[in-house]
Design a protein around this motif. Structure first.
Motif, PDB file in Angstrom:
ATOM      1  N   ARG A  78     -48.513  -4.422  13.205  1.00  0.00           N
ATOM      2  CA  ARG A  78     -47.263  -4.068  13.884  1.00  0.00           C
ATOM      3  C   ARG A  78     -46.380  -3.189  13.010  1.00  0.00           C
ATOM      4  O   ARG A  78     -45.819  -2.205  13.478  1.00  0.00           O
ATOM      5  N   VAL A  79     -46.250  -3.525  11.733  1.00  0.00           N
ATOM      6  CA  VAL A  79     -45.434  -2.711  10.823  1.00  0.00           C
ATOM      7  C   VAL A  79     -46.037  -1.317  10.690  1.00  0.00           C
ATOM      8  O   VAL A  79     -45.312  -0.314  10.728  1.00  0.00           O
ATOM      9  N   LEU A  80     -47.338  -1.228  10.556  1.00  0.00           N
ATOM     10  CA  LEU A  80     -47.987   0.083  10.479  1.00  0.00           C
ATOM     11  C   LEU A  80     -47.766   0.884  11.754  1.00  0.00           C
ATOM     12  O   LEU A  80     -47.487   2.081  11.710  1.00  0.00           O
ATOM     13  N   ASN A  81     -47.884   0.216  12.900  1.00  0.00           N
ATOM     14  CA  ASN A  81     -47.667   0.873  14.191  1.00  0.00           C
ATOM     15  C   ASN A  81     -46.241   1.392  14.302  1.00  0.00           C
ATOM     16  O   ASN A  81     -46.015   2.540  14.692  1.00  0.00           O
ATOM     17  N   ARG A  82     -45.275   0.562  13.983  1.00  0.00           N
ATOM     18  CA  ARG A  82     -43.866   0.965  14.063  1.00  0.00           C
ATOM     19  C   ARG A  82     -43.575   2.126  13.113  1.00  0.00           C
ATOM     20  O   ARG A  82     -42.838   3.047  13.452  1.00  0.00           O
ATOM     21  N   THR A  83     -44.146   2.069  11.922  1.00  0.00           N
ATOM     22  CA  THR A  83     -43.948   3.138  10.942  1.00  0.00           C
ATOM     23  C   THR A  83     -44.492   4.456  11.477  1.00  0.00           C
ATOM     24  O   THR A  83     -43.848   5.505  11.374  1.00  0.00           O
ATOM     25  N   PHE A  84     -45.685   4.402  12.064  1.00  0.00           N
ATOM     26  CA  PHE A  84     -46.283   5.596  12.656  1.00  0.00           C
ATOM     27  C   PHE A  84     -45.401   6.145  13.778  1.00  0.00           C
ATOM     28  O   PHE A  84     -45.146   7.350  13.843  1.00  0.00           O
ATOM     29  N   LEU A  85     -44.932   5.275  14.654  1.00  0.00           N
ATOM     30  CA  LEU A  85     -44.076   5.727  15.760  1.00  0.00           C
ATOM     31  C   LEU A  85     -42.790   6.366  15.247  1.00  0.00           C
ATOM     32  O   LEU A  85     -42.350   7.389  15.769  1.00  0.00           O
ATOM     33  N   HIS A  86     -42.197   5.790  14.214  1.00  0.00           N
ATOM     34  CA  HIS A  86     -40.979   6.389  13.638  1.00  0.00           C
ATOM     35  C   HIS A  86     -41.289   7.753  13.026  1.00  0.00           C
ATOM     36  O   HIS A  86     -40.531   8.707  13.229  1.00  0.00           O
ATOM     37  N   ARG A  87     -42.379   7.840  12.278  1.00  0.00           N
ATOM     38  CA  ARG A  87     -42.753   9.103  11.638  1.00  0.00           C
ATOM     39  C   ARG A  87     -43.007  10.192  12.677  1.00  0.00           C
ATOM     40  O   ARG A  87     -42.674  11.347  12.480  1.00  0.00           O
ATOM     41  N   GLN A  88     -43.586   9.824  13.792  1.00  0.00           N
ATOM     42  CA  GLN A  88     -43.891  10.785  14.848  1.00  0.00           C
ATOM     43  C   GLN A  88     -42.718  10.985  15.817  1.00  0.00           C
ATOM     44  O   GLN A  88     -42.859  11.678  16.816  1.00  0.00           O
ATOM     45  N   LEU A  89     -41.567  10.373  15.519  1.00  0.00           N
ATOM     46  CA  LEU A  89     -40.351  10.464  16.341  1.00  0.00           C
ATOM     47  C   LEU A  89     -40.573   9.901  17.741  1.00  0.00           C
ATOM     48  O   LEU A  89     -39.977  10.365  18.717  1.00  0.00           O
ATOM     49  N   LEU A  90     -41.434   8.890  17.836  1.00  0.00           N
ATOM     50  CA  LEU A  90     -41.755   8.302  19.136  1.00  0.00           C
ATOM     51  C   LEU A  90     -41.202   6.890  19.316  1.00  0.00           C
ATOM     52  O   LEU A  90     -41.415   6.279  20.359  1.00  0.00           O
ATOM     53  N   ALA A  91     -40.484   6.377  18.329  1.00  0.00           N
ATOM     54  CA  ALA A  91     -39.978   5.005  18.423  1.00  0.00           C
ATOM     55  C   ALA A  91     -38.837   4.895  19.421  1.00  0.00           C
ATOM     56  O   ALA A  91     -38.660   3.852  20.048  1.00  0.00           O
ATOM     57  N   GLU A  92     -38.094   5.981  19.579  1.00  0.00           N
ATOM     58  CA  GLU A  92     -36.992   5.976  20.544  1.00  0.00           C
ATOM     59  C   GLU A  92     -36.677   7.412  20.944  1.00  0.00           C
ATOM     60  O   GLU A  92     -36.851   8.331  20.158  1.00  0.00           O
ATOM     61  N   ARG A  93     -36.249   7.556  22.171  1.00  0.00           N
ATOM     62  CA  ARG A  93     -35.831   8.879  22.655  1.00  0.00           C
ATOM     63  C   ARG A  93     -34.349   9.018  22.392  1.00  0.00           C
ATOM     64  O   ARG A  93     -33.537   8.337  23.004  1.00  0.00           O
ATOM     65  N   ILE A  94     -34.001   9.882  21.456  1.00  0.00           N
ATOM     66  CA  ILE A  94     -32.603  10.180  21.168  1.00  0.00           C
ATOM     67  C   ILE A  94     -32.447  11.696  21.228  1.00  0.00           C
ATOM     68  O   ILE A  94     -33.436  12.425  21.161  1.00  0.00           O
ATOM     69  N   PRO A  95     -31.218  12.188  21.365  1.00  0.00           N
ATOM     70  CA  PRO A  95     -31.045  13.645  21.432  1.00  0.00           C
ATOM     71  C   PRO A  95     -31.531  14.325  20.145  1.00  0.00           C
ATOM     72  O   PRO A  95     -31.069  14.005  19.052  1.00  0.00           O
ATOM     73  N   ARG A  96     -32.500  15.199  20.289  1.00  0.00           N
ATOM     74  CA  ARG A  96     -33.021  16.003  19.182  1.00  0.00           C
ATOM     75  C   ARG A  96     -33.352  17.375  19.748  1.00  0.00           C
ATOM     76  O   ARG A  96     -33.876  17.480  20.836  1.00  0.00           O
ATOM     77  N   ASP A  97     -33.104  18.408  18.976  1.00  0.00           N
ATOM     78  CA  ASP A  97     -33.470  19.731  19.479  1.00  0.00           C
ATOM     79  C   ASP A  97     -34.933  20.008  19.140  1.00  0.00           C
ATOM     80  O   ASP A  97     -35.468  19.501  18.152  1.00  0.00           O
ATOM     81  N   PRO A  98     -35.610  20.783  19.988  1.00  0.00           N
ATOM     82  CA  PRO A  98     -37.039  21.030  19.799  1.00  0.00           C
ATOM     83  C   PRO A  98     -37.391  21.649  18.445  1.00  0.00           C
ATOM     84  O   PRO A  98     -38.418  21.314  17.871  1.00  0.00           O
ATOM     85  N   ALA A  99     -36.547  22.516  17.916  1.00  0.00           N
ATOM     86  CA  ALA A  99     -36.848  23.137  16.617  1.00  0.00           C
ATOM     87  C   ALA A  99     -36.928  22.080  15.517  1.00  0.00           C
ATOM     88  O   ALA A  99     -37.815  22.126  14.662  1.00  0.00           O
ATOM     89  N   THR A 100     -36.028  21.118  15.560  1.00  0.00           N
ATOM     90  CA  THR A 100     -36.031  20.039  14.573  1.00  0.00           C
ATOM     91  C   THR A 100     -37.286  19.181  14.709  1.00  0.00           C
ATOM     92  O   THR A 100     -37.895  18.790  13.709  1.00  0.00           O
ATOM     93  N   ILE A 101     -37.690  18.912  15.937  1.00  0.00           N
ATOM     94  CA  ILE A 101     -38.888  18.109  16.172  1.00  0.00           C
ATOM     95  C   ILE A 101     -40.116  18.831  15.635  1.00  0.00           C
ATOM     96  O   ILE A 101     -40.919  18.250  14.899  1.00  0.00           O
ATOM     97  N   VAL A 102     -40.284  20.088  15.982  1.00  0.00           N
ATOM     98  CA  VAL A 102     -41.449  20.853  15.529  1.00  0.00           C
ATOM     99  C   VAL A 102     -41.458  20.940  14.005  1.00  0.00           C
ATOM    100  O   VAL A 102     -42.502  20.752  13.372  1.00  0.00           O
ATOM    101  N   GLU A 103     -40.312  21.183  13.414  1.00  0.00           N
ATOM    102  CA  GLU A 103     -40.235  21.281  11.958  1.00  0.00           C
ATOM    103  C   GLU A 103     -40.607  19.948  11.305  1.00  0.00           C
ATOM    104  O   GLU A 103     -41.362  19.913  10.334  1.00  0.00           O
TER     105      GLU A 103
END
Length: 111
Positions: free
Chosen positions: A7-32
């Motif tokens: 579970r900790v590994l899964n959560r860490t991966f989701l956070h690293r991939q910006l998939l743990a939560e949908r918050i306002p982010r601009d696409p350039a920041t996500i791609v970078e």
């Protein structure tokens, strides 16, 4: 040494991939942040942006592609990915030899 749970590994991966939560982010920041976003299918990067940003608007990513802040090119595993133009300048030479070998293999398979 601490052993991390699945579970900790899964959560860490989701956070690293910006998939743990949908918050306002601009696409350039996500791609970078991700360095490369899957773009093999035309709608893939748009779905990926939507999954990561609560405020995503498709035209925001289209504008970045149009002004070449973000580029779509064959990169990882020879498939299409989106990356920033700045990252492309170092990514493409890094993968060049592998991409040439893959292209040669594909040509032999069809011939």
């Amino acid at each position: 040494m601490t052993v991390l749970s699945t579970r900790v590994l899964n959560r860490t991966f989701l956070h690293r991939q910006l998939l743990a939560e949908r918050i306002p982010r601009d696409p350039a920041t996500i791609v970078e942040r991700l360095v490369a976003v899957q773009g093999q299918e035309p709608d893939s990067p748009y779905l990926g942006m939507w999954a990561r940003s609560s405020g995503f608007q498709p035209n925001d990513l289209a504008a970045l592609l149009h002004d070449r802040t973000v580029v779509r090119a064959a990169l990882l595993r020879g498939t299409q990915h989106l990356c920033t133009a700045d990252d492309y300048l170092w990514l493409r030479p890094t993968f060049e030899d592998a991409l040439v070998r893959m292209a040669g293999r594909a040509g032999r398979m069809t011939g």
